[in-house]
Motif scaffolding. Structure first.
Motif, mmCIF file in Angstrom:
data_model
loop_
_atom_site.group_PDB
_atom_site.id
_atom_site.type_symbol
_atom_site.label_atom_id
_atom_site.label_comp_id
_atom_site.label_asym_id
_atom_site.label_seq_id
_atom_site.Cartn_x
_atom_site.Cartn_y
_atom_site.Cartn_z
ATOM 1 N N VAL A 68 -9.661 26.380 43.917
ATOM 2 C CA VAL A 68 -9.524 27.292 45.063
ATOM 3 C C VAL A 68 -10.693 27.124 46.013
ATOM 4 N N ILE A 69 -11.923 27.096 45.444
ATOM 5 C CA ILE A 69 -13.112 26.984 46.305
ATOM 6 C C ILE A 69 -13.093 25.645 47.054
ATOM 7 N N ALA A 70 -12.860 24.529 46.295
ATOM 8 C CA ALA A 70 -12.857 23.209 46.930
ATOM 9 C C ALA A 70 -11.749 23.130 47.980
ATOM 10 N N GLY A 71 -10.564 23.730 47.663
ATOM 11 C CA GLY A 71 -9.441 23.724 48.616
ATOM 12 C C GLY A 71 -9.802 24.426 49.908
ATOM 13 N N ILE A 72 -10.437 25.583 49.789
ATOM 14 C CA ILE A 72 -10.832 26.310 51.001
ATOM 15 C C ILE A 72 -11.840 25.481 51.806
ATOM 16 N N LEU A 73 -12.801 24.862 51.075
ATOM 17 C CA LEU A 73 -13.803 24.031 51.771
ATOM 18 C C LEU A 73 -13.136 22.857 52.498
ATOM 19 N N VAL A 74 -12.115 22.258 51.863
ATOM 20 C CA VAL A 74 -11.400 21.133 52.499
ATOM 21 C C VAL A 74 -10.743 21.600 53.797
ATOM 22 N N ILE A 75 -10.083 22.776 53.744
ATOM 23 C CA ILE A 75 -9.413 23.276 54.959
ATOM 24 C C ILE A 75 -10.425 23.552 56.065
ATOM 25 N N VAL A 76 -11.543 24.193 55.687
ATOM 26 C CA VAL A 76 -12.574 24.502 56.691
ATOM 27 C C VAL A 76 -13.124 23.206 57.293
ATOM 28 N N ALA A 77 -13.434 22.216 56.428
ATOM 29 C CA ALA A 77 -14.000 20.958 56.919
ATOM 30 C C ALA A 77 -13.015 20.230 57.822
ATOM 31 N N THR A 78 -11.711 20.283 57.458
ATOM 32 C CA THR A 78 -10.691 19.619 58.288
ATOM 33 C C THR A 78 -10.675 20.209 59.695
ATOM 34 N N VAL A 79 -10.667 21.552 59.748
ATOM 35 C CA VAL A 79 -10.618 22.210 61.056
ATOM 36 C C VAL A 79 -11.858 21.878 61.872
ATOM 37 N N LEU A 80 -13.048 21.946 61.240
ATOM 38 C CA LEU A 80 -14.295 21.666 61.960
ATOM 39 C C LEU A 80 -14.319 20.222 62.457
ATOM 40 N N MET A 81 -13.892 19.311 61.583
ATOM 41 C CA MET A 81 -13.914 17.899 61.924
ATOM 42 C C MET A 81 -12.957 17.608 63.090
#
Ligand code: CUA
Length: 333
Positions: free
Chosen positions: A5-18
Protein backbone atom coordinates in the motif's frame (compact mmCIF):
# COMPACT_ATOMS: atom_id res chain seq x y z
CA UNK A 1 0.42 -5.89 2.59
CA UNK A 2 1.20 -2.63 4.38
CA UNK A 3 4.39 -2.29 2.31
CA UNK A 4 2.45 -2.74 -0.96
CA UNK A 5 0.00 0.00 0.00
CA UNK A 6 2.75 2.45 0.98
CA UNK A 7 4.89 1.71 -2.11
CA UNK A 8 1.75 1.90 -4.32
CA UNK A 9 0.83 5.32 -2.99
CA UNK A 10 4.43 6.50 -3.47
CA UNK A 11 4.37 5.23 -7.09
CA UNK A 12 1.17 7.18 -7.82
CA UNK A 13 2.55 10.35 -6.22
CA UNK A 14 5.86 10.04 -8.10
CA UNK A 15 4.03 9.43 -11.40
CA UNK A 16 1.95 12.57 -11.00
CA UNK A 17 4.96 14.70 -9.97
CA UNK A 18 7.09 13.34 -12.79
CA UNK A 19 4.36 13.95 -15.38
CA UNK A 20 3.83 17.50 -14.12
CA UNK A 21 7.59 18.09 -14.23
CA UNK A 22 7.90 16.80 -17.82
CA UNK A 23 4.98 18.98 -18.87
CA UNK A 24 6.46 22.04 -17.19
CA UNK A 25 9.72 21.48 -19.11
CA UNK A 26 7.93 22.54 -22.36
CA UNK A 27 9.63 19.90 -24.46
CA UNK A 28 7.60 20.89 -27.54
CA UNK A 29 7.33 24.29 -29.24
CA UNK A 30 3.90 25.86 -29.84
CA UNK A 31 1.33 23.65 -31.57
CA UNK A 32 0.56 25.28 -34.92
CA UNK A 33 -1.07 22.65 -37.13
CA UNK A 34 -3.95 20.19 -37.09
CA UNK A 35 -1.38 17.39 -37.38
CA UNK A 36 0.48 18.73 -34.35
CA UNK A 37 -2.67 18.30 -32.22
CA UNK A 38 -2.85 14.61 -33.17
CA UNK A 39 0.84 14.06 -32.55
CA UNK A 40 0.87 15.95 -29.25
CA UNK A 41 -2.04 13.84 -27.97
CA UNK A 42 -0.03 10.67 -28.64
CA UNK A 43 3.13 12.21 -27.22
CA UNK A 44 1.26 13.19 -24.05
CA UNK A 45 -0.02 9.66 -23.61
CA UNK A 46 3.51 8.35 -23.90
CA UNK A 47 4.78 10.87 -21.34
CA UNK A 48 2.19 9.49 -18.88
CA UNK A 49 3.35 5.96 -19.65
CA UNK A 50 6.99 6.94 -19.18
CA UNK A 51 6.31 8.69 -15.88
CA UNK A 52 4.40 5.67 -14.57
CA UNK A 53 6.97 3.07 -15.69
CA UNK A 54 9.86 5.07 -14.30
CA UNK A 55 8.10 5.38 -10.93
CA UNK A 56 7.03 1.73 -10.95
CA UNK A 57 10.67 0.63 -11.23
CA UNK A 58 12.53 3.23 -9.22
CA UNK A 59 10.17 3.76 -6.25
CA UNK A 60 9.91 0.05 -5.16
CA UNK A 61 13.68 -0.26 -5.62
CA UNK A 62 14.48 2.65 -3.31
CA UNK A 63 11.67 1.63 -0.94
CA UNK A 64 13.23 -1.86 -0.60
CA UNK A 65 16.70 -0.45 -0.14
CA UNK A 66 15.50 1.81 2.65
CA UNK A 67 13.01 -0.41 4.48
CA UNK A 68 14.46 -3.90 4.12
CA UNK A 69 18.12 -3.20 4.83
CA UNK A 70 19.74 -5.68 7.31
CA UNK A 71 19.64 -4.86 11.02
CA UNK A 72 22.94 -4.07 12.62
CA UNK A 73 24.90 -7.27 13.37
CA UNK A 74 22.58 -9.46 11.24
CA UNK A 75 24.90 -11.53 9.00
CA UNK A 76 22.44 -14.30 8.07
CA UNK A 77 21.53 -14.95 4.41
CA UNK A 78 18.32 -13.61 2.90
CA UNK A 79 15.44 -15.95 2.14
CA UNK A 80 16.06 -17.97 -1.04
CA UNK A 81 13.49 -17.47 -3.84
CA UNK A 82 13.17 -19.85 -6.86
CA UNK A 83 11.08 -17.55 -9.09
CA UNK A 84 7.39 -16.78 -9.18
CA UNK A 85 5.39 -18.02 -12.19
CA UNK A 86 2.18 -15.98 -11.67
CA UNK A 87 4.29 -12.80 -11.32
CA UNK A 88 6.24 -13.57 -14.51
CA UNK A 89 3.06 -14.25 -16.48
CA UNK A 90 1.58 -10.98 -15.20
CA UNK A 91 4.56 -8.84 -16.15
CA UNK A 92 4.68 -10.40 -19.61
CA UNK A 93 0.99 -10.28 -20.47
CA UNK A 94 0.24 -6.75 -19.21
CA UNK A 95 3.09 -5.05 -21.17
CA UNK A 96 2.11 -7.08 -24.24
CA UNK A 97 -1.40 -5.62 -24.06
CA UNK A 98 -0.05 -2.13 -23.46
CA UNK A 99 2.24 -2.35 -26.51
CA UNK A 100 -0.59 -3.65 -28.70
CA UNK A 101 -2.89 -0.83 -27.53
CA UNK A 102 -0.19 1.76 -28.25
CA UNK A 103 0.36 0.26 -31.72
CA UNK A 104 -3.38 0.48 -32.40
CA UNK A 105 -3.58 4.10 -31.20
CA UNK A 106 -0.40 4.98 -33.11
CA UNK A 107 -1.68 3.50 -36.38
CA UNK A 108 -4.93 5.48 -36.09
CA UNK A 109 -2.95 8.60 -35.27
CA UNK A 110 -0.67 8.11 -38.28
CA UNK A 111 -3.57 7.57 -40.66
CA UNK A 112 -5.26 10.78 -39.45
CA UNK A 113 -1.98 12.69 -39.88
CA UNK A 114 -1.56 11.40 -43.45
CA UNK A 115 -5.21 11.73 -44.47
CA UNK A 116 -5.66 13.30 -47.88
CA UNK A 117 -7.87 16.35 -47.97
CA UNK A 118 -9.46 16.55 -51.46
CA UNK A 119 -9.39 20.35 -51.54
CA UNK A 120 -5.77 20.65 -50.39
CA UNK A 121 -3.64 23.31 -52.06
CA UNK A 122 -0.60 21.83 -53.80
CA UNK A 123 2.85 23.36 -53.33
CA UNK A 124 5.80 21.77 -55.10
CA UNK A 125 8.89 21.95 -52.91
CA UNK A 126 12.43 21.50 -54.19
CA UNK A 127 15.45 21.15 -51.93
CA UNK A 128 18.68 22.54 -53.33
CA UNK A 129 22.10 22.67 -51.70
CA UNK A 130 21.37 24.84 -49.69
CA UNK A 131 18.06 26.50 -50.14
CA UNK A 132 14.35 25.90 -50.67
CA UNK A 133 12.21 26.54 -53.70
CA UNK A 134 8.40 26.65 -53.50
CA UNK A 135 6.23 26.45 -56.60
CA UNK A 136 2.51 27.15 -56.51
CA UNK A 137 1.17 25.46 -59.68
CA UNK A 138 -2.37 26.87 -59.15
CA UNK A 139 -1.02 30.42 -59.29
CA UNK A 140 1.98 30.02 -61.59
CA UNK A 141 4.53 31.45 -59.18
CA UNK A 142 7.80 30.26 -57.67
CA UNK A 143 9.18 31.70 -54.44
CA UNK A 144 11.85 31.19 -51.79
CA UNK A 145 9.52 31.74 -48.84
CA UNK A 146 6.59 29.48 -48.09
CA UNK A 147 3.32 31.36 -47.53
CA UNK A 148 0.38 29.31 -46.30
CA UNK A 149 -3.20 30.41 -45.69
CA UNK A 150 -4.36 29.61 -42.16
CA UNK A 151 -6.77 26.68 -41.60
CA UNK A 152 -6.40 25.46 -45.19
CA UNK A 153 -5.07 21.99 -45.94
CA UNK A 154 -1.92 21.98 -48.03
CA UNK A 155 -0.03 19.10 -49.58
CA UNK A 156 3.67 19.58 -50.21
CA UNK A 157 4.97 17.52 -53.13
CA UNK A 158 8.66 17.44 -52.52
CA UNK A 159 11.80 16.46 -54.37
CA UNK A 160 15.49 17.31 -54.41
CA UNK A 161 17.88 18.49 -57.12
CA UNK A 162 20.97 17.00 -55.55
CA UNK A 163 21.16 15.13 -52.23
CA UNK A 164 18.64 14.13 -49.55
CA UNK A 165 17.19 17.03 -47.55
CA UNK A 166 14.42 17.00 -44.98
CA UNK A 167 11.51 19.42 -44.53
CA UNK A 168 10.93 20.19 -40.88
CA UNK A 169 8.93 22.92 -39.17
CA UNK A 170 8.96 21.94 -35.49
CA UNK A 171 5.71 23.84 -34.78
CA UNK A 172 3.91 21.66 -37.37
CA UNK A 173 5.55 18.49 -35.85
CA UNK A 174 5.58 16.52 -39.12
CA UNK A 175 8.82 15.92 -41.01
CA UNK A 176 9.59 14.38 -44.39
CA UNK A 177 12.69 13.70 -46.49
CA UNK A 178 13.20 15.16 -49.98
CA UNK A 179 14.77 12.49 -52.15
CA UNK A 180 16.36 13.05 -55.60
CA UNK A 181 14.36 11.32 -58.35
CA UNK A 182 11.32 10.77 -56.18
CA UNK A 183 8.31 12.81 -55.02
CA UNK A 184 7.46 12.58 -51.34
CA UNK A 185 4.39 14.16 -49.77
CA UNK A 186 3.72 16.01 -46.57
CA UNK A 187 0.31 17.19 -45.40
CA UNK A 188 -0.08 20.24 -43.21
CA UNK A 189 -3.05 22.28 -42.06
CA UNK A 190 -1.58 25.32 -40.31
CA UNK A 191 -3.80 26.63 -37.53
CA UNK A 192 -1.96 29.62 -36.02
CA UNK A 193 -1.06 32.84 -37.88
CA UNK A 194 2.63 33.51 -37.29
CA UNK A 195 6.10 33.27 -38.84
CA UNK A 196 7.94 29.98 -38.57
CA UNK A 197 11.07 28.54 -40.10
CA UNK A 198 11.59 25.44 -42.17
CA UNK A 199 14.87 23.80 -41.28
CA UNK A 200 16.62 21.13 -43.28
CA UNK A 201 16.82 18.15 -40.93
CA UNK A 202 19.16 15.97 -42.98
CA UNK A 203 22.91 16.57 -43.07
CA UNK A 204 23.38 17.69 -46.69
CA UNK A 205 26.82 19.27 -47.01
CA UNK A 206 28.82 22.40 -46.16
CA UNK A 207 25.95 24.81 -45.56
CA UNK A 208 23.36 22.39 -44.18
CA UNK A 209 23.21 24.55 -41.04
CA UNK A 210 22.02 27.58 -43.02
CA UNK A 211 19.38 25.75 -45.07
CA UNK A 212 16.42 27.47 -43.45
CA UNK A 213 13.71 29.71 -44.80
CA UNK A 214 10.65 31.55 -43.53
CA UNK A 215 7.28 29.85 -43.46
CA UNK A 216 4.58 32.47 -43.02
CA UNK A 217 1.07 31.46 -42.06
CA UNK A 218 -1.30 34.32 -42.95
CA UNK A 219 -5.04 34.95 -43.23
CA UNK A 220 -6.87 34.54 -46.55
CA UNK A 221 -6.75 38.24 -47.48
CA UNK A 222 -3.01 38.51 -46.85
CA UNK A 223 -2.45 35.31 -48.80
CA UNK A 224 -4.42 36.55 -51.82
CA UNK A 225 -2.52 39.86 -51.65
CA UNK A 226 0.82 38.07 -51.53
CA UNK A 227 -0.12 35.84 -54.47
CA UNK A 228 -1.03 38.77 -56.73
CA UNK A 229 2.14 40.60 -55.63
CA UNK A 230 4.26 37.58 -56.59
CA UNK A 231 2.40 37.20 -59.88
CA UNK A 232 3.09 40.85 -60.68
CA UNK A 233 6.79 40.44 -59.86
CA UNK A 234 6.97 37.37 -62.10
CA UNK A 235 5.15 39.19 -64.94
CA UNK A 236 7.46 42.17 -64.73
CA UNK A 237 10.57 40.02 -64.52
CA UNK A 238 9.63 38.07 -67.64
CA UNK A 239 9.66 41.28 -69.68
CA UNK A 240 13.48 41.54 -69.83
CA UNK A 241 16.30 38.95 -69.97
CA UNK A 242 18.03 40.30 -66.85
CA UNK A 243 14.69 40.39 -65.02
CA UNK A 244 14.09 36.78 -65.90
CA UNK A 245 17.67 35.97 -64.89
CA UNK A 246 17.16 37.61 -61.50
CA UNK A 247 13.93 35.67 -60.97
CA UNK A 248 15.71 32.39 -61.79
CA UNK A 249 18.52 33.26 -59.41
CA UNK A 250 16.16 34.08 -56.54
CA UNK A 251 14.00 31.02 -57.00
CA UNK A 252 16.92 28.64 -57.31
CA UNK A 253 18.66 29.69 -54.13
CA UNK A 254 21.86 30.97 -55.79
CA UNK A 255 22.13 33.65 -53.10
CA UNK A 256 22.91 30.94 -50.55
CA UNK A 257 26.47 30.92 -51.96
CA UNK A 258 26.91 33.97 -54.22
CA UNK A 259 26.53 37.48 -52.82
CA UNK A 260 25.54 40.34 -55.10
CA UNK A 261 27.24 43.08 -53.05
CA UNK A 262 30.87 41.93 -52.96
CA UNK A 263 30.61 40.09 -49.65
CA UNK A 264 32.58 36.83 -49.49
CA UNK A 265 30.60 33.58 -49.68
CA UNK A 266 30.89 29.90 -50.46
CA UNK A 267 31.13 30.86 -54.14
CA UNK A 268 32.57 33.99 -55.76
CA UNK A 269 30.52 37.17 -55.40
CA UNK A 270 28.71 38.33 -58.52
CA UNK A 271 29.33 41.97 -57.80
CA UNK A 272 31.65 43.32 -60.49
CA UNK A 273 32.28 39.77 -61.71
CA UNK A 274 31.37 40.27 -65.36
CA UNK A 275 34.41 41.40 -67.33
CA UNK A 276 36.80 41.01 -64.38
CA UNK A 277 40.00 38.93 -64.36
CA UNK A 278 39.85 35.76 -62.29
CA UNK A 279 42.76 33.57 -61.24
CA UNK A 280 42.01 29.84 -61.51
CA UNK A 281 43.28 27.01 -59.33
CA UNK A 282 46.14 26.25 -61.72
CA UNK A 283 47.30 29.86 -61.60
CA UNK A 284 46.04 30.78 -65.07
CA UNK A 285 44.01 33.94 -65.59
CA UNK A 286 40.65 34.12 -67.35
CA UNK A 287 38.45 37.04 -68.26
CA UNK A 288 34.93 36.56 -66.89
CA UNK A 289 33.23 37.25 -70.20
CA UNK A 290 29.83 35.91 -71.32
CA UNK A 291 31.27 32.60 -72.51
CA UNK A 292 33.11 32.02 -69.22
CA UNK A 293 30.02 32.85 -67.13
CA UNK A 294 27.89 30.61 -69.33
CA UNK A 295 30.33 27.73 -68.96
CA UNK A 296 30.59 28.20 -65.20
CA UNK A 297 26.83 27.82 -64.79
CA UNK A 298 26.48 24.92 -67.25
CA UNK A 299 29.54 23.07 -65.89
CA UNK A 300 30.61 24.64 -62.57
CA UNK A 301 33.65 22.42 -62.25
CA UNK A 302 35.22 23.30 -65.62
CA UNK A 303 37.15 26.35 -64.40
CA UNK A 304 37.25 26.77 -60.63
CA UNK A 305 38.37 30.13 -59.29
CA UNK A 306 41.34 29.94 -56.90
CA UNK A 307 40.35 29.80 -53.24
CA UNK A 308 36.94 28.15 -53.83
CA UNK A 309 35.86 24.52 -53.58
CA UNK A 310 34.18 22.91 -56.58
CA UNK A 311 30.97 22.27 -54.62
CA UNK A 312 28.43 23.99 -56.87
CA UNK A 313 25.73 21.54 -57.95
CA UNK A 314 24.58 21.13 -61.56
CA UNK A 315 21.35 23.01 -62.27
CA UNK A 316 19.04 21.85 -65.05
CA UNK A 317 18.84 25.30 -66.69
CA UNK A 318 18.18 25.66 -70.41
CA UNK A 319 20.62 27.64 -72.58
CA UNK A 320 18.19 30.55 -72.69
CA UNK A 321 17.84 30.57 -68.93
CA UNK A 322 21.62 30.62 -68.49
CA UNK A 323 21.91 33.48 -71.00
CA UNK A 324 19.33 35.42 -68.93
CA UNK A 325 21.22 34.73 -65.71
CA UNK A 326 24.43 35.97 -67.35
CA UNK A 327 22.53 39.10 -68.43
CA UNK A 328 21.49 39.61 -64.81
CA UNK A 329 25.04 39.06 -63.46
CA UNK A 330 26.25 41.73 -65.90
CA UNK A 331 23.96 44.28 -64.22
CA UNK A 332 25.73 43.79 -60.87
CA UNK A 333 28.50 46.36 -60.80
CU1 CUA B 1 19.53 20.30 -46.84
CU2 CUA B 1 20.55 19.81 -44.76
Amino acid sequence: MRHFVIAGILVIVATVLMYMGLNAAHLMPVNASAQATEIDWMWNLQLMGMAFLFSLIVIPMFYSLAVFRPKKGDTTDAEHIEGNTPLEITWTVIPLFVVVIFAYLGAGNLSRTLRISPDAMVVNVTGIQWDWKFEYPEYGITTTELYLPVDKAVVLKMTSNDVIHSFWVPEFRVKQDLVPGRVTELRITPTVIDDYKVRCAELCGTSHYSMEEFVRVVDDTAFAGWISEQQAIAQEALATPEGHGQLLVTTNGCAACHSINGEPGIGPTWFGLAGSQEELEDGSIVIADDAYLFESIRDPRAKVVKGFNPTMPLYPFTDEEIADIVAYIKTLK
